[in-house]
Structures are given as C-alpha cells and as structure tokens.
Design a protein around this motif. Sequence first.
Motif, PDB file in Angstrom:
ATOM      1  N   PHE A   1     -36.650   4.412 -29.508  1.00 12.46           N
ATOM      2  CA  PHE A   1     -36.513   5.037 -30.820  1.00 12.46           C
ATOM      3  C   PHE A   1     -36.291   6.520 -30.603  1.00 12.46           C
ATOM      4  N   LYS A   2     -35.095   6.980 -30.867  1.00 17.05           N
ATOM      5  CA  LYS A   2     -34.768   8.399 -30.681  1.00 17.05           C
ATOM      6  C   LYS A   2     -35.342   9.194 -31.843  1.00 17.05           C
ATOM      7  N   ASP A   3     -36.236  10.122 -31.528  1.00 17.63           N
ATOM      8  CA  ASP A   3     -36.871  10.964 -32.540  1.00 17.63           C
ATOM      9  C   ASP A   3     -36.524  12.417 -32.191  1.00 17.63           C
ATOM     10  N   TYR A   4     -35.309  12.812 -32.520  1.00 22.32           N
ATOM     11  CA  TYR A   4     -34.765  14.105 -32.093  1.00 22.32           C
ATOM     12  C   TYR A   4     -35.565  15.331 -32.526  1.00 22.32           C
ATOM     13  N   PRO A   5     -36.240  15.317 -33.662  1.00 17.35           N
ATOM     14  CA  PRO A   5     -37.016  16.496 -34.055  1.00 17.35           C
ATOM     15  C   PRO A   5     -38.376  16.623 -33.339  1.00 17.35           C
ATOM     16  N   HIS A   6     -38.819  15.596 -32.626  1.00 19.53           N
ATOM     17  CA  HIS A   6     -40.199  15.481 -32.148  1.00 19.53           C
ATOM     18  C   HIS A   6     -40.413  15.997 -30.721  1.00 19.53           C
ATOM     19  N   PHE A   7     -41.551  16.697 -30.539  1.00 14.17           N
ATOM     20  CA  PHE A   7     -42.028  17.157 -29.236  1.00 14.17           C
ATOM     21  C   PHE A   7     -43.518  16.853 -29.140  1.00 14.17           C
ATOM     22  N   GLN A   8     -43.986  16.520 -27.920  1.00 15.91           N
ATOM     23  CA  GLN A   8     -45.420  16.304 -27.736  1.00 15.91           C
ATOM     24  C   GLN A   8     -45.838  16.693 -26.342  1.00 15.91           C
ATOM     25  N   LEU A   9     -47.133  17.010 -26.213  1.00 15.29           N
ATOM     26  CA  LEU A   9     -47.687  17.313 -24.908  1.00 15.29           C
ATOM     27  C   LEU A   9     -47.761  16.038 -24.094  1.00 15.29           C
TER      28      LEU A   9
ATOM     29  N   VAL B   1     -29.572  21.037 -28.647  1.00 14.73           N
ATOM     30  CA  VAL B   1     -29.501  22.401 -28.101  1.00 14.73           C
ATOM     31  C   VAL B   1     -30.872  23.081 -28.200  1.00 14.73           C
ATOM     32  N   ILE B   2     -31.509  22.935 -29.339  1.00 17.01           N
ATOM     33  CA  ILE B   2     -32.841  23.536 -29.528  1.00 17.01           C
ATOM     34  C   ILE B   2     -33.849  22.893 -28.576  1.00 17.01           C
ATOM     35  N   ALA B   3     -33.786  21.571 -28.434  1.00 14.45           N
ATOM     36  CA  ALA B   3     -34.729  20.860 -27.567  1.00 14.45           C
ATOM     37  C   ALA B   3     -34.641  21.326 -26.124  1.00 14.45           C
ATOM     38  N   VAL B   4     -33.432  21.466 -25.618  1.00 16.83           N
ATOM     39  CA  VAL B   4     -33.253  21.950 -24.241  1.00 16.83           C
ATOM     40  C   VAL B   4     -33.911  23.323 -24.094  1.00 16.83           C
ATOM     41  N   HIS B   5     -33.719  24.160 -25.093  1.00 18.77           N
ATOM     42  CA  HIS B   5     -34.293  25.506 -25.054  1.00 18.77           C
ATOM     43  C   HIS B   5     -35.821  25.474 -25.116  1.00 18.77           C
ATOM     44  N   ILE B   6     -36.381  24.712 -26.053  1.00 19.76           N
ATOM     45  CA  ILE B   6     -37.839  24.649 -26.200  1.00 19.76           C
ATOM     46  C   ILE B   6     -38.478  24.109 -24.922  1.00 19.76           C
ATOM     47  N   LYS B   7     -37.906  23.050 -24.370  1.00 22.08           N
ATOM     48  CA  LYS B   7     -38.465  22.484 -23.138  1.00 22.08           C
ATOM     49  C   LYS B   7     -38.406  23.490 -21.987  1.00 22.08           C
TER      50      LYS B   7
ATOM     51  N   ASP C   1     -28.779  17.580 -37.682  1.00 21.52           N
ATOM     52  CA  ASP C   1     -27.657  17.275 -36.800  1.00 21.52           C
ATOM     53  C   ASP C   1     -28.160  17.143 -35.357  1.00 21.52           C
ATOM     54  N   VAL C   2     -27.835  16.014 -34.735  1.00 22.33           N
ATOM     55  CA  VAL C   2     -28.306  15.729 -33.382  1.00 22.33           C
ATOM     56  C   VAL C   2     -27.845  16.786 -32.388  1.00 22.33           C
ATOM     57  N   ASN C   3     -26.637  17.285 -32.538  1.00 24.16           N
ATOM     58  CA  ASN C   3     -26.151  18.310 -31.609  1.00 24.16           C
ATOM     59  C   ASN C   3     -26.984  19.579 -31.689  1.00 24.16           C
ATOM     60  N   HIS C   4     -27.294  20.027 -32.900  1.00 23.45           N
ATOM     61  CA  HIS C   4     -28.139  21.219 -33.057  1.00 23.45           C
ATOM     62  C   HIS C   4     -29.534  20.967 -32.498  1.00 23.45           C
ATOM     63  N   LEU C   5     -30.111  19.809 -32.841  1.00 22.55           N
ATOM     64  CA  LEU C   5     -31.464  19.496 -32.379  1.00 22.55           C
ATOM     65  C   LEU C   5     -31.526  19.395 -30.859  1.00 22.55           C
TER      66      LEU C   5
END
Length: 135
Positions: free
Chosen positions: A126-134, A100-106, A94-98
Amino acid sequence: MFKLSKTSRTRINCIEPILIDIIEEAIQTSPVDFGIPRDGGLRTADRQAALFAQGRTTPGAIITYTDGVNKKSYHQSGKAFDIYAYVDGKASWDVNHLTVIAVHIKAVAWYKFGIKLTWGGSWKRFKDYPHFQLD
C-alpha cells in the motif's frame, strides 16, 4: 526557503520531538514547499478508527489499514507524520511532488540527525506517499 505555517506546526506539536526537528530543518531547504494535513500528526484511537472506517463503512477511499485498536498506527504513538506538497498556493497530493519532498526529508533525517525514516511511498503493498515514520 520555506517555513511551516502556524497550522502545520500545531498539527505536529505532539509527535516525537526529533520528528519535529527533522520537519523544521527539512522545510527550510526543501525543493518543494510542504505542509501537514489535518490528521498528519498524533491521532487518538477514536480518530484512527474513524479513518479506518473510511471506504469500508463510511464514504470515501480507503486510506489506512490500521484500525487503531487491533493494529495501531504509528500516528497513535507520535512516531509518524504525513505531509502534502504546497504548490501554486494550494495543497497537492501529486506523487511526483511528494516523492521529491520525501527524498529530501529522508536525506535531512539521515545526514543531519542520523535518523532513518521509513517512507510510505516505498512500501510494496500500500503506497502511502504522504507518510513517514520512525523505524
């Protein structure tokens, strides 16, 4: 307070140590529980090529634009990770959950470690909501 499962820890054991530290810190205070999906950590060139084939020459939706050879994924160098939300006892994309988590992780990455992470949910093409990178 949440913690990563043994399976999620295994899936990130070969990524950059600072990313592991960020994930471990973030999960403890995250407003939504999360985990690491099967291909959410380090990927070989062969695995990246297989993911690239999805939606092109194999069944499924397109999930990546990096083929692993001509254009490499940050996952191949251990400089990226993916997450899923863990809600009501199951994985959620769910984009809303992802978000919220993204804001927190960042925030954890920046304020605790001084690291600026790029989040795939903020990409224009291309929106990749689960993805994080350095960066």
